[in-house]
Write a protein that holds these residues in place. Structure first.
Motif, PDB file in Angstrom:
ATOM      1  N   GLY A  56       0.814  -1.216   0.000  1.00 44.21           N
ATOM      2  CA  GLY A  56       0.000   0.000   0.000  1.00 44.21           C
ATOM      3  C   GLY A  56       0.845   1.262   0.000  1.00 44.21           C
ATOM      4  O   GLY A  56       0.537   2.236  -0.691  1.00 44.21           O
ATOM      5  N   THR A  59       2.388   1.510  -3.553  1.00 43.04           N
ATOM      6  CA  THR A  59       1.415   1.955  -4.562  1.00 43.04           C
ATOM      7  C   THR A  59       0.772   3.280  -4.184  1.00 43.04           C
ATOM      8  O   THR A  59      -0.002   3.834  -4.956  1.00 43.04           O
ATOM      9  N   CYS A  61      -1.530   3.864  -1.929  1.00 43.33           N
ATOM     10  CA  CYS A  61      -2.979   3.732  -1.735  1.00 43.33           C
ATOM     11  C   CYS A  61      -3.322   4.073  -0.295  1.00 43.33           C
ATOM     12  O   CYS A  61      -3.057   3.300   0.624  1.00 43.33           O
ATOM     13  N   TYR A  63      -6.101   4.147   1.190  1.00 42.87           N
ATOM     14  CA  TYR A  63      -7.066   3.213   1.767  1.00 42.87           C
ATOM     15  C   TYR A  63      -6.357   1.967   2.289  1.00 42.87           C
ATOM     16  O   TYR A  63      -6.671   1.466   3.376  1.00 42.87           O
ATOM     17  N   CYS A  64      -5.401   1.462   1.521  1.00 44.49           N
ATOM     18  CA  CYS A  64      -4.630   0.291   1.949  1.00 44.49           C
ATOM     19  C   CYS A  64      -3.775   0.617   3.162  1.00 44.49           C
ATOM     20  O   CYS A  64      -3.683  -0.178   4.102  1.00 44.49           O
TER      21      CYS A  64
END
Length: 117
Positions: A56, A59, A61, A63-64
């Protein structure tokens, strides 16, 4: 991207998946649940969550990062382990830049390969 992050309100948009592609959402949810089930896997849950956190971070992200940092702690991860997962992600991301830089030299045609030896 994190400017748009709203932990609670963003979840309400799952309704689009539920309305438009409920079969895929169900299969994805089952897959995710299998990957992160607490027992019955070779890699303990804490380490799977730390792996997910590092991915996460790599990337980017939000949310991750949000979910897997909390889940890692729930699974027993310490702040030190979170920090090391973040550094692993940083090293992999930087290593990717380093390796792809070499590819840029190759693809540019400006550099000739060197003989090994």
């Amino acid at each position: 991207m994190s400017d748009y992050f709203d932990r609670d309100a963003d979840k309400t948009y799952t309704r689009v998946y539920k309305a438009q592609t409920p079969d895929i959402l169900q299969k994805f949810s089952e897959f995710d649940a299998a990957v992160f089930q607490a027992e019955g896997r070779e890699i303990p849950l804490k380490y799977r969550e730390l792996i997910a956190l590092a991915v996460g971070i790599t990337t980017q992200c939000v949310y991750c990062i949000d979910a897997h940092s909390q889940n890692a702690v729930k699974a027993g991860a310490t702040e030190g382990e979170l920090a090391e997962a973040a550094w692993v992600a940083t090293a992999i991301r930087a290593g990717g830049g380093y390796a792809h830089g070499r590819l840029a030299f190759k693809l540019s045609g400006a550099s000739e390969p060197h003989a090994h030896g």
